[in-house]
Design a protein around this motif. Structure first.
Motif, PDB file in Angstrom:
ATOM      1  N   ASN A  88       0.820  -1.214   0.000  1.00 46.60           N
ATOM      2  CA  ASN A  88       0.000   0.000   0.000  1.00 46.60           C
ATOM      3  C   ASN A  88       0.852   1.261   0.000  1.00 46.60           C
ATOM      4  O   ASN A  88       1.683   1.473   0.878  1.00 46.60           O
ATOM      5  CB  ASN A  88      -0.942  -0.024   1.192  1.00 46.60           C
ATOM      6  CG  ASN A  88      -1.930  -1.160   1.089  1.00 46.60           C
ATOM      7  OD1 ASN A  88      -2.614  -1.302   0.080  1.00 46.60           O
ATOM      8  ND2 ASN A  88      -1.994  -2.007   2.104  1.00 46.60           N
ATOM      9  N   GLU A 103      -4.753   4.899   5.676  1.00 47.99           N
ATOM     10  CA  GLU A 103      -5.447   3.739   5.112  1.00 47.99           C
ATOM     11  C   GLU A 103      -6.684   4.149   4.316  1.00 47.99           C
ATOM     12  O   GLU A 103      -7.185   3.372   3.487  1.00 47.99           O
ATOM     13  CB  GLU A 103      -5.828   2.739   6.207  1.00 47.99           C
ATOM     14  CG  GLU A 103      -6.885   3.200   7.198  1.00 47.99           C
ATOM     15  CD  GLU A 103      -6.321   3.964   8.375  1.00 47.99           C
ATOM     16  OE1 GLU A 103      -6.977   3.937   9.444  1.00 47.99           O
ATOM     17  OE2 GLU A 103      -5.248   4.593   8.259  1.00 47.99           O
ATOM     18  N   CYS A 150      -2.272  -6.527   8.575  1.00 49.69           N
ATOM     19  CA  CYS A 150      -3.685  -6.162   8.607  1.00 49.69           C
ATOM     20  C   CYS A 150      -4.327  -6.583   9.927  1.00 49.69           C
ATOM     21  O   CYS A 150      -5.161  -5.851  10.490  1.00 49.69           O
ATOM     22  CB  CYS A 150      -4.421  -6.789   7.436  1.00 49.69           C
ATOM     23  SG  CYS A 150      -3.973  -6.116   5.825  1.00 49.69           S
ATOM     24  N   PRO A 284      -2.139   0.377   7.877  1.00 47.79           N
ATOM     25  CA  PRO A 284      -1.267   1.561   7.861  1.00 47.79           C
ATOM     26  C   PRO A 284      -0.076   1.457   8.815  1.00 47.79           C
ATOM     27  O   PRO A 284      -0.230   1.420  10.032  1.00 47.79           O
ATOM     28  CB  PRO A 284      -2.213   2.691   8.273  1.00 47.79           C
ATOM     29  CG  PRO A 284      -3.299   2.006   9.056  1.00 47.79           C
ATOM     30  CD  PRO A 284      -3.474   0.676   8.398  1.00 47.79           C
TER      31      PRO A 284
END
Length: 337
Positions: A88, A103, A150, A284
């Motif tokens: 990400n 996020e 996660c 994040p």
């Protein structure tokens, strides 16, 4: 080099492609392992993941490997480093990034979703999302740093105390990761509910979780747990999660449901039990914690990995022709890559 290309919706092809070029702030990674996630199944079918994947694209957002080349501005890793890659990539400029909620980034980019990922021999990533791993951590385990991160993010969203009793609904890979993550954080008791006797037994015998086998008719008690984590994403288990929470309980909705699904909720129950219901999206800045949990041995992901495929077998797996898979990784290079 070889790459597994999503050429169109439900069309995966192994192709010879050119070696990717890196920018000055990027890293070229020789892929060792790439995990196959439920998100990959969704992207294959044309559904959204953390962002939309537009074919042709190389999937694979759970990756480990060895740094093969670095750009002129890269300082955090060097050629030869063993690494795991956070897929990400946040823009850093939208209101969510600027208010400590990256996020929710309005311009999220992602390795293996919006740009080519790890289902190929070599892939590129910005250096800022490439993390060195310790010698104590294998490249195979490091490939699933992203899903563990996660779970770490989900747990970070909760108010945890040692006295709490926690229920995890769903004995898939993510549910099992939550079991170990919660125990590593020191909560008193974790119960895993699910359908697989083998997975439930593993988590009981190896990790110390209590278990509820709903396939055998065992019931999840109502009004019992300080924290309930729903890791399935189905309306019936989402409803169970709310019902299982005790007064003052926290419910984490982690399971990814169908975009059109809805579940019923008793608004008086939320009021009367003073529930907190929380969603959890991606991971994040949780990679450092995830790597530390695995490197220290507090979380052991290897017993949860049931299958190891090569690129040619991925299509059979996502098409459902290979059964009984708990969690699969694709091996692209040897342990030393």
């Amino acid at each position: 080099m070889k790459a597994l290309v999503l050429a169109a919706v439900k069309n995966l092809e192994v192709k010879d492609v050119d070696m990717p070029e890196i920018k000055s702030d990027e890293v070229l990674v020789h892929t060792a392992y790439a995990g196959i996630c439920g998100t990959d199944h969704a992207l294959y079918a044309g559904l959204p993941g953390s962002a939309d994947a537009v074919p042709p694209i190389v999937l694979g957002h759970e990756n480990s490997g060895v740094v093969a080349k670095v750009g002129s501005e890269v300082k955090n890793v060097k050629v030869g480093d063993r690494v795991s890659v956070d897929p990400n990539i946040y823009c850093g400029e939208c209101k969510y990034c600027r208010t400590s909620r990256p996020e929710l980034c309005e311009h999220l980019d992602a390795v293996g979703v919006t740009r080519d990922g790890g289902f190929e021999d070599y892939f590129t990533a910005p250096a800022k999302v490439v993390y060195p791993i310790p010698d104590s951590l294998s490249l195979k385990a490091a490939a699933v740093t992203e899903p563990l991160s996660c779970a770490v993010h989900g747990v970070d969203l909760l108010e945890l105390h040692p006295y709490q009793k926690v229920l995890v609904i769903g004995d898939g890979f993510m549910g099992q990761l939550f079991v170990q993550t919660l125990l590593a954080q020191g909560v008193e008791e974790v119960t895993l509910s699910g359908l697989s006797e083998d997975k439930l037994k593993l988590n009981h015998d190896k990790f110390g979780a209590k278990t509820i086998n709903t396939a055998k008719g065992e019931k999840i008690p109502n009004d019992t747990y300080d924290i309930v984590i729903e890791a399935v994403g189905r309306p019936e288990t989402q409803e169970q999660a709310v019902e299982a929470a005790a007064r003052g309980g926290q419910v984490l909705m982690f399971g990814v449901g169908n975009p059109d699904d809805k579940f019923s909720i008793n608004s008086y129950e939320v009021f009367q039990k003073q529930l907190t219901i929380q969603g959890a999206f991606i991971n994040p800045y949780c990679f450092e914690d995830a790597i530390a949990l695995m490197g220290s041995g507090k979380v052991d992901v290897l017993p949860l990995l049931s299958h190891e495929f090569d690129l040619k077998e991925v299509d059979d797996f996502v098409n459902g022709r290979i059964k009984g898979v708990s969690k699969a990784v694709v091996k692209l290079a040897g342990e030393e890559a």
